[in-house]
Design an enzyme around this catalytic site. Structure first.
Site, PDB file in Angstrom:
ATOM      1  N   ASP B  86      75.415 132.714 -83.665  1.00 14.23           N
ATOM      2  CA  ASP B  86      74.695 133.189 -82.493  1.00 14.23           C
ATOM      3  C   ASP B  86      73.691 132.124 -82.066  1.00 14.23           C
ATOM      4  O   ASP B  86      72.866 131.678 -82.873  1.00 14.23           O
ATOM      5  CB  ASP B  86      73.987 134.499 -82.829  1.00 14.23           C
ATOM      6  CG  ASP B  86      73.634 135.278 -81.581  1.00 14.23           C
ATOM      7  OD1 ASP B  86      74.260 135.040 -80.526  1.00 14.23           O
ATOM      8  OD2 ASP B  86      72.744 136.133 -81.651  1.00 14.23           O
ATOM      9  N   HIS B  93      64.958 133.221 -71.814  1.00 18.46           N
ATOM     10  CA  HIS B  93      64.801 134.118 -72.965  1.00 18.46           C
ATOM     11  C   HIS B  93      63.890 133.503 -74.022  1.00 18.46           C
ATOM     12  O   HIS B  93      62.918 134.129 -74.472  1.00 18.46           O
ATOM     13  CB  HIS B  93      66.172 134.432 -73.562  1.00 18.46           C
ATOM     14  CG  HIS B  93      66.114 135.171 -74.864  1.00 18.46           C
ATOM     15  ND1 HIS B  93      65.628 136.455 -74.978  1.00 18.46           N
ATOM     16  CD2 HIS B  93      66.463 134.800 -76.130  1.00 18.46           C
ATOM     17  CE1 HIS B  93      65.689 136.848 -76.246  1.00 18.46           C
ATOM     18  NE2 HIS B  93      66.187 135.865 -76.962  1.00 18.46           N
ATOM     19  N   ARG B 102      53.866 134.022 -79.392  1.00 16.41           N
ATOM     20  CA  ARG B 102      52.916 132.931 -79.648  1.00 16.41           C
ATOM     21  C   ARG B 102      52.197 132.582 -78.353  1.00 16.41           C
ATOM     22  O   ARG B 102      52.390 131.499 -77.783  1.00 16.41           O
ATOM     23  CB  ARG B 102      53.677 131.700 -80.181  1.00 16.41           C
ATOM     24  CG  ARG B 102      54.360 131.893 -81.527  1.00 16.41           C
ATOM     25  CD  ARG B 102      55.281 130.729 -81.910  1.00 16.41           C
ATOM     26  NE  ARG B 102      56.438 130.622 -81.031  1.00 16.41           N
ATOM     27  CZ  ARG B 102      57.587 131.264 -81.207  1.00 16.41           C
ATOM     28  NH1 ARG B 102      57.749 132.050 -82.254  1.00 16.41           N
ATOM     29  NH2 ARG B 102      58.584 131.132 -80.344  1.00 16.41           N
ATOM     30  N   GLU B 154      70.853 142.886 -77.214  1.00 18.32           N
ATOM     31  CA  GLU B 154      70.859 141.531 -76.689  1.00 18.32           C
ATOM     32  C   GLU B 154      72.163 141.365 -75.939  1.00 18.32           C
ATOM     33  O   GLU B 154      73.239 141.437 -76.548  1.00 18.32           O
ATOM     34  CB  GLU B 154      70.727 140.488 -77.801  1.00 18.32           C
ATOM     35  CG  GLU B 154      69.386 140.545 -78.512  1.00 18.32           C
ATOM     36  CD  GLU B 154      69.028 139.276 -79.266  1.00 18.32           C
ATOM     37  OE1 GLU B 154      69.938 138.575 -79.752  1.00 18.32           O
ATOM     38  OE2 GLU B 154      67.818 138.978 -79.377  1.00 18.32           O
ATOM     39  N   GLU B 156      74.912 139.305 -74.362  1.00 18.92           N
ATOM     40  CA  GLU B 156      75.358 137.937 -74.614  1.00 18.92           C
ATOM     41  C   GLU B 156      76.818 137.756 -74.177  1.00 18.92           C
ATOM     42  O   GLU B 156      77.540 138.731 -74.004  1.00 18.92           O
ATOM     43  CB  GLU B 156      75.270 137.620 -76.118  1.00 18.92           C
ATOM     44  CG  GLU B 156      73.915 137.939 -76.727  1.00 18.92           C
ATOM     45  CD  GLU B 156      73.726 137.340 -78.101  1.00 18.92           C
ATOM     46  OE1 GLU B 156      74.596 136.569 -78.556  1.00 18.92           O
ATOM     47  OE2 GLU B 156      72.690 137.652 -78.728  1.00 18.92           O
ATOM     48  N   ASP B 188      74.345 142.057 -79.350  1.00 15.05           N
ATOM     49  CA  ASP B 188      73.837 141.706 -80.678  1.00 15.05           C
ATOM     50  C   ASP B 188      72.626 142.599 -80.973  1.00 15.05           C
ATOM     51  O   ASP B 188      71.476 142.180 -80.859  1.00 15.05           O
ATOM     52  CB  ASP B 188      73.452 140.226 -80.696  1.00 15.05           C
ATOM     53  CG  ASP B 188      73.119 139.745 -82.097  1.00 15.05           C
ATOM     54  OD1 ASP B 188      73.793 140.178 -83.040  1.00 15.05           O
ATOM     55  OD2 ASP B 188      72.173 138.954 -82.245  1.00 15.05           O
ATOM     56  N   ARG B 192      63.776 144.777 -84.114  1.00 13.84           N
ATOM     57  CA  ARG B 192      62.737 143.754 -83.956  1.00 13.84           C
ATOM     58  C   ARG B 192      61.680 143.811 -85.039  1.00 13.84           C
ATOM     59  O   ARG B 192      61.105 142.774 -85.408  1.00 13.84           O
ATOM     60  CB  ARG B 192      62.066 143.905 -82.592  1.00 13.84           C
ATOM     61  CG  ARG B 192      62.996 143.744 -81.406  1.00 13.84           C
ATOM     62  CD  ARG B 192      63.597 142.367 -81.346  1.00 13.84           C
ATOM     63  NE  ARG B 192      64.437 142.211 -80.147  1.00 13.84           N
ATOM     64  CZ  ARG B 192      65.287 141.212 -79.974  1.00 13.84           C
ATOM     65  NH1 ARG B 192      65.441 140.279 -80.915  1.00 13.84           N
ATOM     66  NH2 ARG B 192      66.007 141.134 -78.885  1.00 13.84           N
ATOM     67  N   GLN B 195      63.278 142.311 -88.195  1.00 14.54           N
ATOM     68  CA  GLN B 195      63.398 140.867 -87.952  1.00 14.54           C
ATOM     69  C   GLN B 195      62.045 140.157 -88.070  1.00 14.54           C
ATOM     70  O   GLN B 195      61.936 139.100 -88.695  1.00 14.54           O
ATOM     71  CB  GLN B 195      63.995 140.673 -86.553  1.00 14.54           C
ATOM     72  CG  GLN B 195      64.273 139.230 -86.164  1.00 14.54           C
ATOM     73  CD  GLN B 195      64.831 139.118 -84.728  1.00 14.54           C
ATOM     74  OE1 GLN B 195      65.161 140.113 -84.089  1.00 14.54           O
ATOM     75  NE2 GLN B 195      64.938 137.900 -84.237  1.00 14.54           N
ATOM     76  N   TYR B 199      61.783 137.168 -91.072  1.00 18.87           N
ATOM     77  CA  TYR B 199      62.434 135.943 -90.586  1.00 18.87           C
ATOM     78  C   TYR B 199      61.794 134.627 -91.044  1.00 18.87           C
ATOM     79  O   TYR B 199      62.409 133.567 -90.866  1.00 18.87           O
ATOM     80  CB  TYR B 199      62.572 135.973 -89.066  1.00 18.87           C
ATOM     81  CG  TYR B 199      61.407 135.432 -88.294  1.00 18.87           C
ATOM     82  CD1 TYR B 199      60.224 136.143 -88.193  1.00 18.87           C
ATOM     83  CD2 TYR B 199      61.480 134.187 -87.669  1.00 18.87           C
ATOM     84  CE1 TYR B 199      59.154 135.654 -87.486  1.00 18.87           C
ATOM     85  CE2 TYR B 199      60.404 133.686 -86.961  1.00 18.87           C
ATOM     86  CZ  TYR B 199      59.247 134.419 -86.880  1.00 18.87           C
ATOM     87  OH  TYR B 199      58.184 133.914 -86.176  1.00 18.87           O
ATOM     88  N   LYS B 208      69.519 141.913 -87.814  1.00 16.64           N
ATOM     89  CA  LYS B 208      70.696 141.693 -86.973  1.00 16.64           C
ATOM     90  C   LYS B 208      71.992 142.170 -87.622  1.00 16.64           C
ATOM     91  O   LYS B 208      72.941 142.525 -86.920  1.00 16.64           O
ATOM     92  CB  LYS B 208      70.862 140.193 -86.716  1.00 16.64           C
ATOM     93  CG  LYS B 208      69.678 139.514 -86.077  1.00 16.64           C
ATOM     94  CD  LYS B 208      69.668 139.739 -84.581  1.00 16.64           C
ATOM     95  CE  LYS B 208      68.693 138.787 -83.899  1.00 16.64           C
ATOM     96  NZ  LYS B 208      68.811 138.890 -82.432  1.00 16.64           N
ATOM     97  N   THR B 212      77.107 144.174 -84.654  1.00 17.93           N
ATOM     98  CA  THR B 212      77.231 143.382 -83.435  1.00 17.93           C
ATOM     99  C   THR B 212      78.480 143.889 -82.728  1.00 17.93           C
ATOM    100  O   THR B 212      79.576 143.859 -83.306  1.00 17.93           O
ATOM    101  CB  THR B 212      77.389 141.881 -83.767  1.00 17.93           C
ATOM    102  OG1 THR B 212      76.285 141.468 -84.574  1.00 17.93           O
ATOM    103  CG2 THR B 212      77.437 141.046 -82.503  1.00 17.93           C
ATOM    104  N   GLU B 314      62.061 141.708 -73.944  1.00 17.14           N
ATOM    105  CA  GLU B 314      61.557 141.043 -72.738  1.00 17.14           C
ATOM    106  C   GLU B 314      61.301 142.040 -71.612  1.00 17.14           C
ATOM    107  O   GLU B 314      60.296 141.954 -70.911  1.00 17.14           O
ATOM    108  CB  GLU B 314      62.579 140.020 -72.241  1.00 17.14           C
ATOM    109  CG  GLU B 314      62.678 138.764 -73.057  1.00 17.14           C
ATOM    110  CD  GLU B 314      63.875 137.938 -72.607  1.00 17.14           C
ATOM    111  OE1 GLU B 314      63.737 137.139 -71.672  1.00 17.14           O
ATOM    112  OE2 GLU B 314      64.973 138.109 -73.182  1.00 17.14           O
TER     113      GLU B 314
END
Lengths: 369, 369
Positions: B86, B93, B102, B154, B156, B188, B192, B195, B199, B208, B212, B314
């Site tokens: 992936d 994104h 951040r 997600e 994709e 996907d 969150r 993750q 991560y 994840k 999928t 998002e």
């Protein structure tokens, strides 16, 4: 010699399943008359489950067989690999990497003692021990393209899934023997400069995916019952799904790393913080299934002593403290032509040692692009 | 309707390869008399290579066939998945995620424009569109165990490898059509909170790996020739191995995301920074091979506008700006019972639209542990 299973060919015949025992190989399809062994991978046998594994172990151990000498057979990749997961389960390894890369922070990340950290590796580039590896290209230091300058090894133990699990249904740590068929040795070759440039924020990718070598003969987990030990105490106590009722699945596997024939480290698997039973439970707690042929590896095995570290990044402290070899040369990372051998033993019956075999590989110069 | 390939069964028969065309399905083994289609996966056909794919496309397009109505067939997972990679190829994104997580740093990581960032996902939990997904458990916020509270999608585009490459030999971007058979849609699913906790430092894993979803009908890349466009300009110019001679492989694929029947976003694939040709070249530059059945996906497709974002993280700006649905409810992340549908079209011949199908899934409550 310890019973182990693999795929071999000899005298130009087709690859088939064999049992390594007594310094030779038993042709299992011929010996037991079972067509599941007349196959180029262990997967059919793996999928048959624990009762069948036990039955075959017993049948092989019951009598003496005609064997083909080990040096007369050609080993093949022993199983068709499903998903490959690599853990980061050694506290000593993770702490050393933390000290090297983040000297001003605590050596372990905040999450490290809450869960066995892992990532998915590339199953399509899992290769048989002995296959030479060309030095990979990539974007290394400061993003400059070229052959890696920091080619490393990672000495690991791998666990081969026999019986899959159902999607949506987590596996408990105490059920590891229902799912894991056996153990192999793994060298998770790593290009540290490529890895360092790429890994934020999604983890290692090309720094690892060029090759992962495994040993050809899979030692059944059931053969390691005398190597089973209590793992190091875990503080804090992890979440319930990671707790064992049966005392846990530490394993007294003693690894040895040699470069060009010279032993440079002896990593003790007994010091691993997270056990393979916890790895399996963690991998499935979100409902993910495991399948026949999945491989999960421990991550670099490192003990507390300098001579017990399982990768060159630790052994040479990121290149700052070169290792001196007997031929007068030094190593920080691997050079073209270097031959790496990782082998292991574990306690067996009556003071004997179980032989977990070896995984080897030689570094070739980069290919011309 | 656009030609696409998949695996189907009907009237209780065995799964077999079919071509979706004109609102129905052609039973290819029966129509063309080729046993490669009398199989429960596309893999045999995929492995036959580009000349054969073209020959079959031509044969199917040449005349009118008796078809089985689409609503009378049961689709199956169309191919046996090798490795699943992936990517993270949308600048919009990646920038939005950077701004959310951040806020005091530049939105893109320092390496982002040097290489298409990617990680390996779990191929064993790639599931067919329509399969319901139980809300996964894991260690979420502050490491507390429980069902995820931040279940996301997600949207994709996925690329299915037909012809593999040789280990040690990188693929050039301009050779994508020799290797990639076709395109599917991918959701996907992402937890969150899981993750976010796990991560560092090895990337997403259990956040994840629970599922999928992919669409059932694979549209051949050759059918998308009119959707091929010049991708956005890349500054700085990437390393040589990522440069195309042929102008690049942008694709004007127009995605649509609906929750419970209501369209909430329209992500444009045309805005993706990294192209599938570059993804393939990157994935192999270190010598890693691709195999028949490998799947690589683009990562979340997000355009520059708020209504073009491809995930709820998002769209709801990490839960701070709930989405209002027509039924008066709001969403930050998915709720149990929610049904997600991702669909797409692309420009086809004579002003028509190519139908890339859809990938759907409904969220079930967590299983009892």
């Amino acid at each position: 010699m310890t019973l182990a299973y693999g795929v071999f060919s000899h005298s130009g015949g087709m690859p088939r399943v064999g049992a390594r025992i007594d310094g030779g190989v038993v042709d299992l399809a011929a010996a037991l008359g079972d067509p599941v062994f007349d196959a180029p991978s262990l997967n059919g046998f793996l999928a048959q489950g624990r009762a069948k594994w036990r039955e075959v172990n017993d049948a092989v151990n019951r009598r003496t067989w005609d064997t083909i000498p080990l040096d007369r057979v050609r080993p093949h990749l022993p199983f068709s690999v499903g998903d490959y997961v690599d853990f980061y389960a050694s506290e000593h390894h993770a702490s050393n990497i933390g000290r090297i890369l983040r000297p001003d922070s605590p050596p372990l990340a905040a999450n490290w003692k809450s869960l066995p950290i892992a990532y998915h590796g590339r199953s399509g580039t899992i290769i048989l021990s002995g296959t030479p590896i060309a030095r990979p290209h990539g974007l290394g230091r400061d993003g400059a393209f070229g052959p890696t300058r920091r080619l490393d090894i990672e000495a690991e133990v791998g666990f081969v899934v026999g019986t899959g699990s159902m999607w949506g249904h987590p596996v408990r740590p105490d059920d590891i023997e229902e799912h894991v068929f056996g153990v192999c040795l793994v060298n998770d070759w790593s290009a540290r400069d490529i890895q360092a440039f790429e890994y934020v924020p999604l983890g290692p990718f090309l720094g690892k995916s060029f090759a992962t070598s495994i040993s050809p003969w899979i030692v059944p987990l059931s053969e390691l019952r005398l190597a089973k030990i209590t793992p190091p105490a875990q503080d804090p106590l992890p979440a319930g799904y990671l707790r064992s009722e049966d005392g846990g699945w530490g394993l007294d596997i003693r690894l040895e790393i040699a470069v060009n024939g010279e032993v440079i480290a002896r990593p003790p698997f007994s010091t691993m913080y997270w056990t393979p039973a916890q790895m399996l439970a963690h991998m499935t707690i979100n409902g993910a299934s495991v399948r026949t042929g999945d491989l999960f590896a421990s991550g670099t095995v490192s003990g507390p002593e300098p001579g017990e570290r399982g990768c060159l990044m630790e052994l040479s402290w990121n290149g700052q403290e070169p290792i001196k070899l007997a031929d007068g040369s030094t190593r920080t990372f691997l050079e073209d032509g270097d031959e790496v051998r990782i082998s292991a033993v574990a306690p067996g019956p009556a003071g004997t040692l179980i032989d977990l075999g070896e995984v080897t590989g030689r570094i070739l110069p980069p290919v011309a692009l």
